[in-house]
Design an enzyme around this catalytic site. Structure first.
Site, mmCIF file in Angstrom:
data_model
loop_
_atom_site.group_PDB
_atom_site.id
_atom_site.type_symbol
_atom_site.label_atom_id
_atom_site.label_comp_id
_atom_site.label_asym_id
_atom_site.label_seq_id
_atom_site.Cartn_x
_atom_site.Cartn_y
_atom_site.Cartn_z
ATOM 1 N N ASP A 49 45.664 40.062 27.805
ATOM 2 C CA ASP A 49 46.044 41.384 28.285
ATOM 3 C C ASP A 49 47.550 41.487 28.547
ATOM 4 O OD1 ASP A 49 43.444 42.175 28.210
ATOM 5 O OD2 ASP A 49 43.264 42.617 30.353
ATOM 6 N N HIS A 107 46.343 36.142 30.091
ATOM 7 C CA HIS A 107 47.443 37.111 30.019
ATOM 8 C C HIS A 107 48.606 36.496 29.248
ATOM 9 C CE1 HIS A 107 45.161 38.578 33.499
ATOM 10 N NE2 HIS A 107 45.677 39.776 33.243
#
Length: 750
Positions: free
Chosen positions: A104, A256
């Site tokens: 993400d 991430h």
């Protein structure tokens, strides 16, 4: 126009400057429009850059405790992939021993390439949920990501929680991200992951309508089974532990690649891949999960119908479920335009920031230099033993050019009649149509001569007065100006020094009771007179104000008199005297009270003419840059200072204000506000010191913050307008300002 009217009414050939102006006059309006469009484009670029930087922070849960009464139980208890095929909400789970690796908040120029390199090394595909603003800023990374075989999904454009947004905002966030993907990699996608989302059981009544809407629009929403929580930076060991599914189950796993410092993620990722492979896991994308699920459904359906095994089912399902779509048509071109615009913004804003930093430092340096030199000037000129030489007591000629000054001429001449120094007053009526000359004659003053001429302009009127002057020192003033009784005596004392060729007096605003007048009063005291102290010590005074100035008559005649080549004859003659070797000084105690423009329209006309005329004079005397010897001092020092501080920095000053607003909105409101207040504080300090030197009342400084927000902006626009006129060769004529005659000698003076 092929010719113009001379002072005797005959037609004369236009000057070279007039011919150039005439040729370019037709282009003036469209070029002004072009300049405004360029300013608008620059502002738009800054807004775009600011919008792009309203981006990812750390992963966080922004809402807790909301009900989920409207969310189907099968969704809350289902797998991490939510589809709405056929209009019905369905969830898909990741098969056992399978990892759908997802990232993400990217792309990030530091961390994403490192993640891609690790994935390439281990031949592992992943699904990246990208923030549109970051995609538009780093398109090359997205292109490499897709070409490597990875999958991308939408993570909104500004990383905003869509649960609280309007339908229009949701559509805009999705469309802008799709355009960014189209411009960066030539694709769009059907995958979506909401910022701040987690597992499906976290869906509530606020977010569920968003997922329903996006499902109807063809999006597949992706959640997680397992969260590495790498954004917490708990350590490599914990990241690997938290990202590992339990009991061989399949999982959509979250990492991430942006949104903060990700060195622990980079260190943990290869060890995690090796660990999961050793445990018998395979890695796939979200589309790979959907493809396996559809292949399994197809196999089950075929067997139920008594058929054999489905050949190439996996390939067919993969083709049907692939998330990427090739961008074509308007979407592709709009996407490329967005990426191009962002590239311009990414280059322009830092360059502008650096340039404005230089300008800001220069402006603050000027303030510091003005304070130091003004203090030195005041101390030097007000010492008890300071003297220009033997007192100048001989009579002088005062020249008053007048054009339609019926409201002011009587006050002007009455003030001169009270002069403590012997004067000859020459009123040169420049073709007035309101009876100005008759009023001057009717006063019956014995030392007043009125010379009438056809309208030929202020320079011609001044030259006519110089030619008819009886004395070797001539004082020039405007027809709307009032002198104090001691003004002329103070003004001519520097001529005791034979090297002095001209003296600038202290012009003050008389009609300062209005808001516009008060703003101009601050400007005159701070901007003009404080400047003149500095330029006096540097021996490069750029302008003797038309309201009050004194000259050696022979010096004026030697340089050809007041020139008609520019609209700033006062600046023109001052520079000419410098280049001829004369010294020009400032006499602070010689005060003149002038009527400043009373309306914004008149103020614009006056300052437009001043700015444009100054540029004309500087261009006319550009050869001063190469002058040698003492007469070249103005070219070496004065001309660069005037260009830098009266043209260049004011032109960029509006951008400083725009950039300040940009910083307040998009970067750090408090820091930007403090910086603006600090600059205002420096300006207030300079203004207060200037008011102290001029013995003015400080109460006017209460209006300075408002002056900075309103009046100063207008002056900048005037200068920009003048620059456009100068660059395009546009023509500008003298414009008569409307006078009221309200300015008289202040009470208590004389």
């Amino acid at each position: 126009m092929s010719s113009t009217t001379s002072r005797r009414g005959r037609r004369r050939a236009p000057t070279r400057i007039e011919r150039a102006a005439g040729r370019a006059a037709a282009l003036q309006k469209p070029r002004v429009i072009l300049a405004l469009l360029l300013l608008l484009a620059l502002t738009s670029v800054m807004l775009l850059d600011g919008y792009l930087r309203a981006e990812v922070g750390g992963d966080q849960r922004v809402r807790t405790g909301a009900s989920a009464d409207k969310v189907p139980e099968k969704v809350l208890d289902g797998g991490p992939i939510l589809t709405f095929r056929g209009g019905q909400a369905k969830t898909v789970s990741v098969p056992d021993k399978t990892i759908a690796l997802t990232f993400d908040d990217g792309p990030d120029p530091t961390w994403t390439p490192q993640v891609l390199e690790i994935l390439r090394k281990y031949d592992v595909p992943a699904t990246f949920f990208l923030v549109g603003s970051m995609v538009s800023r780093y398109p090359d990374i997205v292109r490499d990501m897709v070409e490597q075989g990875n999958e991308v999904g939408v993570h909104t454009f500004t990383h905003i929680d869509l649960s609280y947004q309007s339908e229009a905002r949701v559509d805009r966030e999705m469309r802008q991200t799709q355009l960014a993907l189209a411009g960066a990699a030539g694709i769009t996608t059907t995958l979506f992951r909401a910022p701040y989302s987690s597992e499906t059981d976290a869906i509530d009544d606020y977010s569920w309508p968003v997922y329903q809407k996006l499902g109807k629009d063809g999006y597949t929403s992706v959640f997680i089974d397992t969260d590495s929580d790498d954004w917490k930076r708990p350590g490599v060991k914990k990241i690997i532990e938290w990202a590992t599914p339990e009991d061989g189950k399949g999982a959509s796993v979250l990492f991430h690649d942006a949104g903060g410092e990700r060195s622990q993620t980079i260190e943990a990722l290869p060890r995690y891949i090796e660990k999961m492979r050793a445990a018998g896991y395979t890695f796939t994308t979200i589309s790979g999960v959907l493809a396996k699920q559809q292949a399994a459904q197809a196999q089950t359906q075929a067997q139920a119908q008594g058929g054999g095994p489905v050949r190439n089912g996996s390939a067919t399902a993969t083709r049907l479920q692939a998330a990427h779509r090739t961008a074509t048509g308007v979407t592709l071109y709009e996407g490329k335009a967005l990426v191009a615009a962002v590239a311009v913004a990414e280059w322009t804003v830092p360059a502008l920031s650096a340039g404005l930093t230089v300008v800001g430092v220069a402006v603050l340096g000027r303030f510091g230099m003005m304070l130091l030199l003004a203090r030195r000037h005041h101390r030097q000129r007000n010492r008890r033993r300071f003297s220009w030489g033997p007192p100048v007591t001989r009579p002088v000629s005062v020249i008053v050019p007048a054009y339609n000054e019926k409201e002011c001429i009587a006050n002007t001449l009455a003030s001169l009649a009270r002069s403590t120094h012997p004067v000859e007053i020459i009123v040169v009526d420049d073709g007035s149509t309101d009876g100005t000359a008759d009023i001057a004659e009717s006063l019956g003053m014995p030392n007043v001569r009125v010379i009438r001429q056809q309208n030929a302009g202020k320079p011609a009127a001044l030259n006519n007065g110089v030619r008819n002057a009886s004395y070797d020192i001539v004082v020039m003033m405007d027809g709307d100006t009032v002198f104090e009784p001691d003004t002329v005596r103070q003004l001519v004392q520097p001529f005791a020094d034979p090297s002095v060729g001209a003296v600038a007096g202290n012009a003050k605003v008389g009609n300062r009771t209005t808001l516009i007048g008060a703003w101009q009063h601050i400007e005159y005291v701070m901007g003009f007179n404080l400047d003149r102290r500095m330029y006096d010590l540097l021996r490069c005074m750029p302008t003797i104000p038309g309201a009050i100035g004194a000259f050696h008559r022979e010096a004026v005649l030697a340089v050809g008199g007041m020139s008609e080549d520019t609209l700033a004859e006062d600046t023109d003659i001052t520079i000419a005297l410098h280049r001829a070797g004369w010294r020009v000084v400032y006499q602070e105690h010689a005060r003149a009270w002038t009527e400043a423009p009373g309306s914004l329209k008149q103020l614009w006309s006056q300052r437009y003419r001043w700015s444009y005329g100054t540029m004309q004079a500087l261009w006319k005397h550009r050869g001063a840059l190469t002058d040698r010897g003492p007469s070249g001092r103005f070219g070496r020092v004065g001309l660069p200072l005037v260009v830098l501080f009266q043209i260049v920095t004011p032109v960029f000053a509006p951008l400083i204000d725009v950039f300040t607003a940009y910083s307040m909105i998009f970067i750090d409101f408090r820091a930007a506000l403090l910086a603006w207040l600090a600059v205002l504080g420096v300006q207030l300090l300079c203004a207060a010191y200037a008011f102290r030197l001029d013995r003015e009342k400080y109460r006017y400084l209460l209006m300075m913050p408002l002056q900075q927000l309103a009046y100063r902006q207008m002056m900048y626009l005037v200068l920009i307008h003048s620059c456009v006129t100068a660059l395009t060769g546009g023509r500008l004529r003298w414009q008569k300002l409307k006078r009221t005659g309200e300015v008289g000698t202040p009470a208590g003076v004389g």
